[in-house]
Design a protein around this motif. Structure first.
Motif, PDB file in Angstrom:
ATOM      1  N   THR A 132      51.572  21.314 -41.159  1.00 37.11           N
ATOM      2  CA  THR A 132      50.902  20.324 -40.679  1.00 37.11           C
ATOM      3  C   THR A 132      51.433  19.931 -39.437  1.00 37.11           C
ATOM      4  N   TYR A 133      52.690  19.865 -39.264  1.00 39.51           N
ATOM      5  CA  TYR A 133      53.256  19.437 -37.944  1.00 39.51           C
ATOM      6  C   TYR A 133      53.229  20.470 -36.925  1.00 39.51           C
ATOM      7  N   TRP A 134      53.258  21.790 -37.320  1.00 41.73           N
ATOM      8  CA  TRP A 134      53.171  22.939 -36.235  1.00 41.73           C
ATOM      9  C   TRP A 134      51.599  22.857 -35.891  1.00 41.73           C
ATOM     10  N   ALA A 135      50.758  22.634 -36.834  1.00 35.41           N
ATOM     11  CA  ALA A 135      49.339  22.464 -36.179  1.00 35.41           C
ATOM     12  C   ALA A 135      49.106  21.248 -35.177  1.00 35.41           C
ATOM     13  N   ALA A 136      49.884  20.250 -35.322  1.00 36.61           N
ATOM     14  CA  ALA A 136      49.580  19.095 -34.598  1.00 36.61           C
ATOM     15  C   ALA A 136      50.304  19.163 -33.171  1.00 36.61           C
ATOM     16  N   ALA A 137      51.257  19.956 -33.235  1.00 34.35           N
ATOM     17  CA  ALA A 137      52.204  20.248 -32.107  1.00 34.35           C
ATOM     18  C   ALA A 137      51.694  21.330 -31.211  1.00 34.35           C
ATOM     19  N   ALA A 138      50.635  22.144 -32.003  1.00 30.72           N
ATOM     20  CA  ALA A 138      49.907  23.324 -31.134  1.00 30.72           C
ATOM     21  C   ALA A 138      48.947  22.562 -30.140  1.00 30.72           C
ATOM     22  N   THR A 139      48.263  21.258 -30.582  1.00 33.89           N
ATOM     23  CA  THR A 139      47.200  20.756 -29.901  1.00 33.89           C
ATOM     24  C   THR A 139      47.863  19.937 -28.777  1.00 33.89           C
ATOM     25  N   THR A 140      49.149  19.589 -28.894  1.00 34.49           N
ATOM     26  CA  THR A 140      49.781  18.568 -27.773  1.00 34.49           C
ATOM     27  C   THR A 140      49.566  18.896 -26.296  1.00 34.49           C
ATOM     28  N   PRO A 141      49.455  20.107 -25.843  1.00 34.43           N
ATOM     29  CA  PRO A 141      49.032  20.363 -24.449  1.00 34.43           C
ATOM     30  C   PRO A 141      47.614  19.918 -24.185  1.00 34.43           C
ATOM     31  N   PHE A 142      46.889  20.031 -25.144  1.00 37.75           N
ATOM     32  CA  PHE A 142      45.470  19.384 -24.910  1.00 37.75           C
ATOM     33  C   PHE A 142      45.282  18.047 -24.951  1.00 37.75           C
ATOM     34  N   THR A 143      45.979  17.477 -25.829  1.00 40.10           N
ATOM     35  CA  THR A 143      45.781  15.946 -26.092  1.00 40.10           C
ATOM     36  C   THR A 143      46.561  15.158 -25.065  1.00 40.10           C
ATOM     37  N   GLY A 144      47.424  15.647 -24.110  1.00 40.13           N
ATOM     38  CA  GLY A 144      47.937  14.886 -23.086  1.00 40.13           C
ATOM     39  C   GLY A 144      49.636  14.408 -23.680  1.00 40.13           C
ATOM     40  N   ALA A 145      49.978  14.783 -24.816  1.00 45.12           N
ATOM     41  CA  ALA A 145      51.472  14.460 -25.288  1.00 45.12           C
ATOM     42  C   ALA A 145      52.021  15.603 -25.064  1.00 45.12           C
ATOM     43  N   THR A 146      52.511  15.839 -23.935  1.00 45.16           N
ATOM     44  CA  THR A 146      53.020  17.333 -23.341  1.00 45.16           C
ATOM     45  C   THR A 146      54.577  17.062 -23.158  1.00 45.16           C
ATOM     46  N   SER A 147      55.232  18.085 -23.103  1.00 45.88           N
ATOM     47  CA  SER A 147      56.769  18.239 -22.880  1.00 45.88           C
ATOM     48  C   SER A 147      57.059  19.319 -21.662  1.00 45.88           C
ATOM     49  N   ARG A 148      58.280  19.342 -21.251  1.00 46.48           N
ATOM     50  CA  ARG A 148      58.360  20.323 -20.139  1.00 46.48           C
ATOM     51  C   ARG A 148      58.135  21.855 -20.701  1.00 46.48           C
ATOM     52  N   ARG A 149      58.314  22.174 -21.974  1.00 45.91           N
ATOM     53  CA  ARG A 149      57.981  23.348 -22.437  1.00 45.91           C
ATOM     54  C   ARG A 149      56.393  23.591 -22.204  1.00 45.91           C
ATOM     55  N   SER A 150      55.726  22.692 -22.849  1.00 46.53           N
ATOM     56  CA  SER A 150      54.353  22.864 -22.805  1.00 46.53           C
ATOM     57  C   SER A 150      53.753  22.850 -21.742  1.00 46.53           C
TER      58      SER A 150
END
Length: 107
Positions: free
Chosen positions: A72-90
């Protein structure tokens, strides 16, 4: 002499069925607070996971929180670059589409 038994009315059977079907849900809902959603907590766990770069153990305020399946967390983390919640890695994996790379300097 026997007295013939009356058949119960269909609405009585329906009412009994509805009560029997709703009874487990009512018992389960007795102690649950429906006004406090859990989704913001799960979003915070995902945000901390992405910020730490640790995709194995989710955290809640710095404390490990292994309450939900990790997929569940992996699926949510996979969408973070598209939703604006980014980190340096993404940001490195998904550069901005403004035509300039994130490492180029402005004139």
């Amino acid at each position: 002499m026997t007295i013939p038994l009356r058949k119960p009315a269909p609405f009585v059977l329906l009412a009994l069925f509805v009560v029997a079907a709703l009874m487990p849900a009512a018992i389960a809902a007795w102690g649950r607070d429906y006004w406090r959603p859990d989704e913001p907590d799960y979003a915070q766990h995902t945000r901390e996971m992405v910020q730490r770069g640790d995709y194995v153990v989710p955290y809640q305020n710095g404390v490990p929180f292994p309450e939900k399946p990790i997929l569940t967390y992996w699926a949510a983390a996979a969408t973070t670059p598209f939703t604006g919640a980014t980190s340096r890695r993404s940001e490195a994996a998904f550069p901005r589409s403004s035509g300039r790379s994130s490492s180029s300097s402005s004139p």
